[in-house]
Scaffold this motif. Structure first.
Motif, PDB file in Angstrom:
ATOM      1  N   PRO A   1       0.839  -1.205   0.000  1.00  0.00           N
ATOM      2  CA  PRO A   1       0.000   0.000   0.000  1.00  0.00           C
ATOM      3  C   PRO A   1       0.874   1.256   0.000  1.00  0.00           C
ATOM      4  O   PRO A   1       2.069   1.198   0.331  1.00  0.00           O
ATOM      5  N   LEU A   2       0.298   2.371  -0.370  1.00  0.00           N
ATOM      6  CA  LEU A   2       1.011   3.642  -0.275  1.00  0.00           C
ATOM      7  C   LEU A   2       1.339   3.875   1.196  1.00  0.00           C
ATOM      8  O   LEU A   2       0.514   3.623   2.074  1.00  0.00           O
ATOM      9  N   GLY A   3       2.557   4.322   1.478  1.00  0.00           N
ATOM     10  CA  GLY A   3       2.989   4.540   2.847  1.00  0.00           C
ATOM     11  C   GLY A   3       3.714   3.345   3.454  1.00  0.00           C
ATOM     12  O   GLY A   3       4.185   3.417   4.590  1.00  0.00           O
ATOM     13  N   ALA A   4       3.813   2.235   2.725  1.00  0.00           N
ATOM     14  CA  ALA A   4       4.527   1.061   3.244  1.00  0.00           C
ATOM     15  C   ALA A   4       6.015   1.368   3.334  1.00  0.00           C
ATOM     16  O   ALA A   4       6.544   2.202   2.596  1.00  0.00           O
ATOM     17  N   SER A   5       6.696   0.679   4.208  1.00  0.00           N
ATOM     18  CA  SER A   5       8.133   0.925   4.392  1.00  0.00           C
ATOM     19  C   SER A   5       8.944   0.262   3.278  1.00  0.00           C
ATOM     20  O   SER A   5       8.479  -0.651   2.603  1.00  0.00           O
ATOM     21  N   GLN A   6      10.171   0.731   3.142  1.00  0.00           N
ATOM     22  CA  GLN A   6      11.075   0.174   2.142  1.00  0.00           C
ATOM     23  C   GLN A   6      11.383  -1.293   2.455  1.00  0.00           C
ATOM     24  O   GLN A   6      11.507  -2.108   1.546  1.00  0.00           O
ATOM     25  N   ASP A   7      11.475  -1.628   3.741  1.00  0.00           N
ATOM     26  CA  ASP A   7      11.730  -3.019   4.136  1.00  0.00           C
ATOM     27  C   ASP A   7      10.573  -3.927   3.729  1.00  0.00           C
ATOM     28  O   ASP A   7      10.785  -5.063   3.305  1.00  0.00           O
ATOM     29  N   GLN A   8       9.347  -3.424   3.861  1.00  0.00           N
ATOM     30  CA  GLN A   8       8.178  -4.219   3.466  1.00  0.00           C
ATOM     31  C   GLN A   8       8.211  -4.497   1.962  1.00  0.00           C
ATOM     32  O   GLN A   8       7.892  -5.594   1.522  1.00  0.00           O
ATOM     33  N   VAL A   9       8.621  -3.520   1.183  1.00  0.00           N
ATOM     34  CA  VAL A   9       8.738  -3.702  -0.268  1.00  0.00           C
ATOM     35  C   VAL A   9       9.777  -4.767  -0.580  1.00  0.00           C
ATOM     36  O   VAL A   9       9.566  -5.642  -1.422  1.00  0.00           O
ATOM     37  N   LEU A  10      10.904  -4.722   0.119  1.00  0.00           N
ATOM     38  CA  LEU A  10      11.953  -5.715  -0.119  1.00  0.00           C
ATOM     39  C   LEU A  10      11.486  -7.120   0.266  1.00  0.00           C
ATOM     40  O   LEU A  10      11.841  -8.093  -0.403  1.00  0.00           O
ATOM     41  N   ILE A  11      10.689  -7.237   1.315  1.00  0.00           N
ATOM     42  CA  ILE A  11      10.176  -8.544   1.723  1.00  0.00           C
ATOM     43  C   ILE A  11       9.214  -9.091   0.673  1.00  0.00           C
ATOM     44  O   ILE A  11       9.285 -10.255   0.292  1.00  0.00           O
ATOM     45  N   VAL A  12       8.321  -8.247   0.180  1.00  0.00           N
ATOM     46  CA  VAL A  12       7.299  -8.694  -0.772  1.00  0.00           C
ATOM     47  C   VAL A  12       7.880  -8.890  -2.171  1.00  0.00           C
ATOM     48  O   VAL A  12       7.653  -9.912  -2.813  1.00  0.00           O
ATOM     49  N   MET A  13       8.648  -7.932  -2.646  1.00  0.00           N
ATOM     50  CA  MET A  13       9.112  -7.938  -4.038  1.00  0.00           C
ATOM     51  C   MET A  13      10.509  -8.535  -4.215  1.00  0.00           C
ATOM     52  O   MET A  13      10.859  -8.957  -5.301  1.00  0.00           O
ATOM     53  N   GLY A  14      11.316  -8.508  -3.174  1.00  0.00           N
ATOM     54  CA  GLY A  14      12.681  -8.987  -3.304  1.00  0.00           C
ATOM     55  C   GLY A  14      13.617  -7.873  -3.724  1.00  0.00           C
ATOM     56  O   GLY A  14      13.251  -6.700  -3.783  1.00  0.00           O
ATOM     57  N   THR A  15      14.839  -8.238  -4.042  1.00  0.00           N
ATOM     58  CA  THR A  15      15.860  -7.269  -4.439  1.00  0.00           C
ATOM     59  C   THR A  15      15.522  -6.674  -5.801  1.00  0.00           C
ATOM     60  O   THR A  15      15.226  -7.412  -6.742  1.00  0.00           O
ATOM     61  N   PRO A  16      15.577  -5.345  -5.938  1.00  0.00           N
ATOM     62  CA  PRO A  16      15.259  -4.730  -7.238  1.00  0.00           C
ATOM     63  C   PRO A  16      16.346  -4.988  -8.277  1.00  0.00           C
ATOM     64  O   PRO A  16      17.506  -5.261  -7.939  1.00  0.00           O
ATOM     65  N   SER A  17      15.963  -4.877  -9.538  1.00  0.00           N
ATOM     66  CA  SER A  17      16.935  -5.023 -10.628  1.00  0.00           C
ATOM     67  C   SER A  17      17.932  -3.882 -10.611  1.00  0.00           C
ATOM     68  O   SER A  17      19.116  -4.074 -10.876  1.00  0.00           O
TER      69      SER A  17
END
Length: 161
Positions: A60-76
């Protein structure tokens, strides 16, 4: 039993065996040709990031950067435009026959924009639609600027043409 009856009985048995062998031979030929043609069928190739089903809905908007890394993994790749941006890059291509060149079917760049506090500010799912970079989440085509100048080379890098 007479000799002619025995001869005709043997001949009938031979014809039956011959018909069975002919049928089995025909079946083997059909299976061989089918197997050879199956080797020539198309292939699909996936390069780069594979988006897990429902991953974007978990951010969701406002989610932390760590949450994004957990869900999506390491970015390209990562960029620092107005804050930090995570880019997840993928390309799907196919070829109809095994010996032909690949044709790009889909190219995607999923961008997760963060504010100065490392919270999700915006999500974008860029793809190619009618030869232009198109964001399928907001249904917009970005105007030229810093973001556009960064995405264009990524798409050019992915394409083989």
């Amino acid at each position: 039993m007479t000799i002619t009856n025995q001869t005709s009985l043997r001949a009938a048995k031979r014809r039956g065996l011959y018909a069975r062998w002919r049928g089995l031979r025909m079946l083997a030929v059909v299976a061989l040709v089918g197997g050879a043609l199956a080797g020539c069928t198309g292939e699909q190739f996936q390069k780069g990031y594979i988006l897990p089903p429902g991953a974007l809905e978990q951010i969701p908007l406002g989610a932390s950067q760590d949450q994004v890394l957990i869900v999506m993994g390491t970015p390209s790749t990562v960029a620092t435009l107005d804050g930090e941006v995570f880019y997840y890059i993928s390309q799907r291509s196919e070829r109809m026959v095994a010996f032909m060149n690949q044709k790009v079917v889909d190219q995607r760049v999923i961008a997760v924009y963060f504010d100065k506090n490392r919270r999700v500010r915006r999500l974008a799912n860029y793809g190619l639609q009618d030869g232009k970079i198109f964001d399928s989440i907001s249904r917009t085509t970005p105007t030229s600027g810093q973001e556009m100048s960064y995405l264009a080379p990524l798409f050019k890098l992915l394409s083989f043409n």
